[in-house]
Each structure stands twice: as C-alpha cells, then as structure tokens.
Enzyme design. Structure first.
Site, mmCIF file in Angstrom:
data_model
loop_
_atom_site.group_PDB
_atom_site.id
_atom_site.type_symbol
_atom_site.label_atom_id
_atom_site.label_comp_id
_atom_site.label_asym_id
_atom_site.label_seq_id
_atom_site.Cartn_x
_atom_site.Cartn_y
_atom_site.Cartn_z
ATOM 1 C CG HIS A 1 43.132 28.383 11.995
ATOM 2 N ND1 HIS A 1 43.832 27.235 12.289
ATOM 3 C CD2 HIS A 1 42.774 28.286 10.680
ATOM 4 C CE1 HIS A 1 43.890 26.472 11.206
ATOM 5 N NE2 HIS A 1 43.260 27.088 10.220
ATOM 6 C CG HIS B 1 47.323 26.924 7.502
ATOM 7 N ND1 HIS B 1 46.795 26.840 6.224
ATOM 8 C CD2 HIS B 1 46.285 26.711 8.342
ATOM 9 C CE1 HIS B 1 45.493 26.595 6.299
ATOM 10 N NE2 HIS B 1 45.163 26.522 7.578
ATOM 11 C CE1 TYR C 1 58.038 33.867 32.474
ATOM 12 C CE2 TYR C 1 56.566 33.407 30.636
ATOM 13 C CZ TYR C 1 57.832 33.569 31.138
ATOM 14 O OH TYR C 1 58.927 33.431 30.306
ATOM 15 C CE1 TYR D 1 59.585 28.847 31.361
ATOM 16 C CE2 TYR D 1 61.693 27.681 31.282
ATOM 17 C CZ TYR D 1 60.963 28.865 31.213
ATOM 18 O OH TYR D 1 61.612 30.050 30.996
ATOM 19 C CD GLU E 1 38.855 26.042 8.800
ATOM 20 O OE1 GLU E 1 37.824 25.508 9.275
ATOM 21 O OE2 GLU E 1 39.749 25.398 8.251
ATOM 22 C CG HIS F 1 43.890 22.452 9.198
ATOM 23 N ND1 HIS F 1 42.514 22.362 9.211
ATOM 24 C CD2 HIS F 1 44.154 23.743 8.899
ATOM 25 C CE1 HIS F 1 41.981 23.533 8.915
ATOM 26 N NE2 HIS F 1 42.959 24.395 8.730
#
Length: 219
Positions: free
Chosen positions: A95, A97, A211, A116, A76, A158
């Site tokens: 990334h 799964h 935050y 939120y 990837e 994916h």
C-alpha cells in the site's frame, strides 16, 4: 523463505519504494503471508530505523487486531489482513500514497484500458474504491470489493493497493500501477485517450501468464 529473511525482505522493499519515489515517509505499508500469520510493518517507524524484530505478526485466523511483537502493526492492518483471509492467491500486499495513483484516486476515477499493461491487474480496468476513513472496516470492505478479480486498486482520496502471489511480484505490480496512473494522467491532459477493447485486454491477459516478473524468480 524463512521468516527472518521474509521480515528483512519486507524492510528492504519499504526502503526501495521510498528510494524510487513510490512512497513518502512512513505513509505506506507492506505485508506478507508466512504460514499461518501475516507479517506487517509497524506503525510510524521510519524505514531506515526498522529492524526485522519490529515487524508485527498477526494470526490469519483472527480479526480482532491481535499481534505479536514489540510495536503496533500499521494502522491499515485491517485491509491487509482481510485481503489475505479472503484471497488465498495473495501472499503479499503493498500500500502506498504514490503521487499519480493518489491524484487519480482524489478524482475517484477508475483507470480504463488506456495501455495493455492494465491486463497485469486481472481485467480491463483498475477500479477506484469509494472513500473510507483510514484503518476502518468501511475502507477494508471497499477495497475488497474493488479488488474482486483484480491485483490492484485505487483508494479514493487516499492511495493505492497492489496484491500478489509474492512480495517481489507485488512490488512489481505497485510500480506498474503508479506508471499506468502517470500515463493516464498525462493522456487526460491531452484529452480523449483511446481505450482498448475488452477482447484485446483479454488476449493480453493470456499472454501475461508468462510475462514480466514470474514467481519462480522471486526471492
């Protein structure tokens, strides 16, 4: 951060995401920007066996898949590289799964403002990019579009992507995206989840500038 420390931090984050159930096996991948190169996990190497010198280095001024290192970069690599080339604000990409994000991605759903915390991703939705086969230009193009103005997206059938200004912040975003996906999934089981307004999410977004995990705390 020195390159050798960043390489180890990538490995540590890989092991962390598997330990907490955010990923399984070697299906996920992590990258981080270091000066003029992108450091990225190698393909199909168990994280427990990964060493810093196995991390592949890919020049940010090239798009042909060239890399330095003993092992091939993750399959990837293309969307990792394209994200960093097109987004100067992004210094790390995670990334995975993860289960709930992938479940929603299998249905092709965007995540609306059901909580939120969605404001942490830069807007009032987390988009689901259309399907593209793994490792392809199509997948990368789809991901880039879904990430416009956002720090995370789902990938249809994916998984998910989180992108942020540092590796620590990006891992935090990935964990938040999986939690948000889990909350939305369960809300759908009850039915008719309430959606917060764009105005409310915009206000929360302003508050989020101070935050959560801040860059000054990142290693």
């Amino acid at each position: 951060m020195k390159e050798k420390h960043l390489r180890q931090d990538i490995i540590d984050k890989c092991r962390h995401m598997n330990a907490i159930g955010l990923n399984q096996g070697t299906s996920g991948n992590i990258s981080a920007r270091h000066k003029e190169v992108m450091l990225i996990t190698p393909s199909a190497v168990p994280y427990a066996e990964m060493k810093p010198d196995m991390i592949a280095a890919m020049p940010l001024d090239r798009s042909d898949g060239h890399y330095d290192g003993p092992l091939k970069p993750s399959v990837e690599w293309r969307f990792h590289l394209d994200i960093m080339k097109s987004r100067p604000d992004v210094n790390a990409v995670v990334h995975t799964h993860s289960t709930f994000a992938t479940v929603l991605a299998i249905t092709g759903r965007d995540i609306p403002a059901v909580h939120y915390m969605i404001a942490a991703f830069g807007g009032d939705t987390v988009r689901c990019a259309p399907y593209g086969r793994y490792g392809t230009r199509e997948l990368s193009d789809n991901a880039l579009k879904a990430l416009e103005g956002r720090n995370g997206c789902l990938l249809a059938n994916h998984g998910m992507i989180a992108a942020g200004p540092s590796l620590a912040r990006t891992m935090w975003l990935a964990e938040e995206l999986e939690l948000l996906s889990k909350q939305y999934f369960h809300a759908l089981q009850i039915g008719n989840p309430m959606i917060l307004s764009k105005k409310e999410i915009s206000g929360v977004g302003e508050n989020f500038k101070t935050y959560g995990l801040q860059d000054k705390r990142d290693g």
